[in-house]
Design a protein around this motif. Sequence first.
Motif, PDB file in Angstrom:
ATOM      1  N   THR A 112       0.804  -1.218   0.000  1.00 18.75           N
ATOM      2  CA  THR A 112       0.000   0.000   0.000  1.00 18.75           C
ATOM      3  C   THR A 112       0.839   1.270   0.000  1.00 18.75           C
ATOM      4  N   ARG A 113       2.040   1.226   0.542  1.00 19.57           N
ATOM      5  CA  ARG A 113       2.815   2.462   0.704  1.00 19.57           C
ATOM      6  C   ARG A 113       3.534   2.833  -0.593  1.00 19.57           C
ATOM      7  N   PRO A 114       3.340   4.061  -1.077  1.00 17.86           N
ATOM      8  CA  PRO A 114       3.989   4.489  -2.322  1.00 17.86           C
ATOM      9  C   PRO A 114       5.511   4.394  -2.251  1.00 17.86           C
ATOM     10  N   GLU A 115       6.070   4.590  -1.057  1.00 22.47           N
ATOM     11  CA  GLU A 115       7.522   4.528  -0.899  1.00 22.47           C
ATOM     12  C   GLU A 115       8.057   3.149  -1.280  1.00 22.47           C
ATOM     13  N   TRP A 116       7.368   2.100  -0.803  1.00 22.94           N
ATOM     14  CA  TRP A 116       7.806   0.743  -1.106  1.00 22.94           C
ATOM     15  C   TRP A 116       7.596   0.414  -2.578  1.00 22.94           C
ATOM     16  N   ILE A 117       6.512   0.885  -3.149  1.00 25.63           N
ATOM     17  CA  ILE A 117       6.241   0.636  -4.572  1.00 25.63           C
ATOM     18  C   ILE A 117       7.347   1.227  -5.439  1.00 25.63           C
ATOM     19  N   GLN A 118       7.786   2.438  -5.082  1.00 23.57           N
ATOM     20  CA  GLN A 118       8.865   3.089  -5.828  1.00 23.57           C
ATOM     21  C   GLN A 118      10.180   2.347  -5.644  1.00 23.57           C
ATOM     22  N   LEU A 120      10.567  -0.859  -5.048  1.00 23.37           N
ATOM     23  CA  LEU A 120      10.505  -2.104  -5.821  1.00 23.37           C
ATOM     24  C   LEU A 120      10.779  -1.858  -7.305  1.00 23.37           C
ATOM     25  N   ALA A 121      10.230  -0.765  -7.827  1.00 22.32           N
ATOM     26  CA  ALA A 121      10.467  -0.426  -9.234  1.00 22.32           C
ATOM     27  C   ALA A 121      11.946  -0.141  -9.481  1.00 22.32           C
ATOM     28  N   CYS A 122      12.574   0.581  -8.557  1.00 17.57           N
ATOM     29  CA  CYS A 122      14.015   0.860  -8.680  1.00 17.57           C
ATOM     30  C   CYS A 122      14.840  -0.420  -8.566  1.00 17.57           C
ATOM     31  N   TYR A 123      14.411  -1.334  -7.704  1.00 17.23           N
ATOM     32  CA  TYR A 123      15.125  -2.607  -7.537  1.00 17.23           C
ATOM     33  C   TYR A 123      15.048  -3.439  -8.811  1.00 17.23           C
ATOM     34  N   ALA A 124      13.875  -3.440  -9.455  1.00 15.69           N
ATOM     35  CA  ALA A 124      13.718  -4.177 -10.718  1.00 15.69           C
ATOM     36  C   ALA A 124      14.641  -3.613 -11.793  1.00 15.69           C
ATOM     37  N   ARG A 125      14.755  -2.284 -11.857  1.00 14.95           N
ATOM     38  CA  ARG A 125      15.665  -1.664 -12.834  1.00 14.95           C
ATOM     39  C   ARG A 125      17.117  -1.990 -12.510  1.00 14.95           C
ATOM     40  N   HIS A 126      17.428  -2.060 -11.218  1.00 10.94           N
ATOM     41  CA  HIS A 126      18.782  -2.439 -10.785  1.00 10.94           C
ATOM     42  C   HIS A 126      19.123  -3.857 -11.253  1.00 10.94           C
ATOM     43  N   LEU A 127      18.172  -4.771 -11.145  1.00 12.30           N
ATOM     44  CA  LEU A 127      18.389  -6.141 -11.592  1.00 12.30           C
ATOM     45  C   LEU A 127      18.583  -6.199 -13.104  1.00 12.30           C
ATOM     46  N   GLN A 128      17.824  -5.396 -13.833  1.00 14.44           N
ATOM     47  CA  GLN A 128      17.965  -5.356 -15.290  1.00 14.44           C
ATOM     48  C   GLN A 128      19.351  -4.861 -15.697  1.00 14.44           C
ATOM     49  N   ARG A 141      11.717 -10.178  -7.516  1.00 19.18           N
ATOM     50  CA  ARG A 141      10.739  -9.141  -7.166  1.00 19.18           C
ATOM     51  C   ARG A 141       9.603  -9.733  -6.341  1.00 19.18           C
ATOM     52  N   ARG A 142       9.144 -10.923  -6.703  1.00 15.08           N
ATOM     53  CA  ARG A 142       8.041 -11.543  -5.964  1.00 15.08           C
ATOM     54  C   ARG A 142       8.441 -11.801  -4.506  1.00 15.08           C
ATOM     55  N   ILE A 143       9.649 -12.302  -4.290  1.00 12.17           N
ATOM     56  CA  ILE A 143      10.098 -12.581  -2.920  1.00 12.17           C
ATOM     57  C   ILE A 143      10.317 -11.282  -2.152  1.00 12.17           C
ATOM     58  N   ALA A 144      10.852 -10.241  -2.829  1.00 13.54           N
ATOM     59  CA  ALA A 144      11.016  -8.940  -2.175  1.00 13.54           C
ATOM     60  C   ALA A 144       9.664  -8.362  -1.775  1.00 13.54           C
ATOM     61  N   GLU A 145       8.654  -8.541  -2.623  1.00 11.37           N
ATOM     62  CA  GLU A 145       7.297  -8.079  -2.294  1.00 11.37           C
ATOM     63  C   GLU A 145       6.773  -8.787  -1.047  1.00 11.37           C
ATOM     64  N   GLN A 146       7.043 -10.076  -0.936  1.00  8.46           N
ATOM     65  CA  GLN A 146       6.569 -10.830   0.224  1.00  8.46           C
ATOM     66  C   GLN A 146       7.281 -10.375   1.498  1.00  8.46           C
ATOM     67  N   PHE A 147       8.538  -9.983   1.369  1.00  8.71           N
ATOM     68  CA  PHE A 147       9.274  -9.449   2.513  1.00  8.71           C
ATOM     69  C   PHE A 147       8.651  -8.124   2.964  1.00  8.71           C
ATOM     70  N   ILE A 148       8.308  -7.279   2.001  1.00  7.39           N
ATOM     71  CA  ILE A 148       7.691  -5.991   2.323  1.00  7.39           C
ATOM     72  C   ILE A 148       6.305  -6.200   2.928  1.00  7.39           C
ATOM     73  N   GLU A 149       5.536  -7.127   2.366  1.00  4.99           N
ATOM     74  CA  GLU A 149       4.209  -7.431   2.919  1.00  4.99           C
ATOM     75  C   GLU A 149       4.334  -7.902   4.364  1.00  4.99           C
ATOM     76  N   TYR A 150       5.380  -8.679   4.652  1.00  4.24           N
ATOM     77  CA  TYR A 150       5.607  -9.161   6.015  1.00  4.24           C
ATOM     78  C   TYR A 150       5.895  -7.987   6.946  1.00  4.24           C
ATOM     79  N   LEU A 151       6.713  -7.037   6.472  1.00  3.78           N
ATOM     80  CA  LEU A 151       7.027  -5.861   7.289  1.00  3.78           C
ATOM     81  C   LEU A 151       5.773  -5.037   7.558  1.00  3.78           C
ATOM     82  N   GLU A 152       4.927  -4.871   6.544  1.00  2.00           N
ATOM     83  CA  GLU A 152       3.686  -4.115   6.730  1.00  2.00           C
ATOM     84  C   GLU A 152       2.741  -4.841   7.683  1.00  2.00           C
TER      85      GLU A 152
END
Length: 418
Positions: A112-118, A120-128, A141-152
């Motif tokens: 839900t938080r825009p900060e985390w969404i941004q 994640l997008a930067c992390y995906a570009r870093h991987l590319q 990205r999927r596992i990183a999302e699950q880590f963030i969901e856990y923190l939330e």
Amino acid sequence: MGVNSMKEALLSDIIQKTREEVQAFEYRCSTMKHYERYWKDLSNHFARHEAKMYSDQLVDQYVSDMKNQLDTGFISNSKYKNVRRAVYLLKDYVNGGSLHWRRMQKPCQRITRPEWIQILACYARHLQKNLKSVGTIRTYRRIAEQFIEYLELKGSPEVSEITPKDVSSFFPHISIRYPKGLHVVLPTIRSFLTFLEVEKLAAPRLSWAVPQYCHRTIPPVSIVTNEEVKKLLQTINRNTPVGKRDYAVLLLAARTGLRRTDISKIRLCDINWRNNSIEVIQEKTETPVALPLLTDVGNAVADYILNARPKSESPYVFLRHCAPYLQMSSAVCYEVTRKAMDRAHIHQNEGERKGPHCLRHAVASQLLEKETPLSVISTILGHKNKNSTKVYLSTDVKKLRFCALGLTGIEVAREELK
């Protein structure tokens, strides 16, 4: 009508525009009746709230109400799925101004938080930038999302407030979902936290909280024998269009060892009929592989293309057999194999794999029996790392017996044997 103006349009106009766009998909009348029914139900929902203008909030509330009915047993799962699909089409048109058919994603918890969404997008570009493959980026990205969901879920701390305890407590939580996949989760979270550290978003040395090692239990390679392959092929009715497609898919997997993602993405131009070969670029490794088109495989594929393939401008060989006639997904390829195994009563024990990867293992096993060098097997299977092929050595039981150690020289008393 622009995208912004559509969010200020009448719901009835949105439904009409969506209806016109959906007609291009050539859905059956029964499918259209489902959509019409739920669009009318949605209109009644708006009317109960004395609203005529389109509203994302009211649409989401309607879906939420239907989910509550599903949870309490008032509606079936199939009905709820149709409701979601009908609403999904409306929202897709509102957000894009047109419709392009794509598979509906399963509902999942959203960040839900825009900060985390941004981030994640930067992390995906870093991987590319680090030349990671499409499949690797998707997994990380999927596992990183699950880590963030856990923190939330724990209270959603700021990025800078993540502690080593937050990191270490995540792994018992995720191990429930991935009991055999922690060897993938650990390097992924370490990569994500290192990215946060380099970007100075998180505390330094936070990645040190990730365990360095995870014991990995490698299960025995699951294969099918030649006789079992014959049984699988015999379970398919080749007198129907779907049967012709499924037979070609199954035979292709059994003879070439191609992954299901690569089978689903074979294009008409990838088959060289003159040279009897198939040339594809593997999705997992992004490397090209050329394989011989065996006679029985070529006949099955040709029979499908000439006599069963729906008329479509799609460049892919294997298509869906219900409108719209687009590329068959890799999930369908898995289901073809699984259902054939169920009908043939093969791999029915708990823990035994049922997908087309079993056929890939079988190809490797057959090549080993013929004393094919590992380097050649690696090339045929399209492995980027030749060490990946060594796992198939466990399938050659005859040669493994030569590696067994004898008991000569190990003298024990009879009592010790009891």
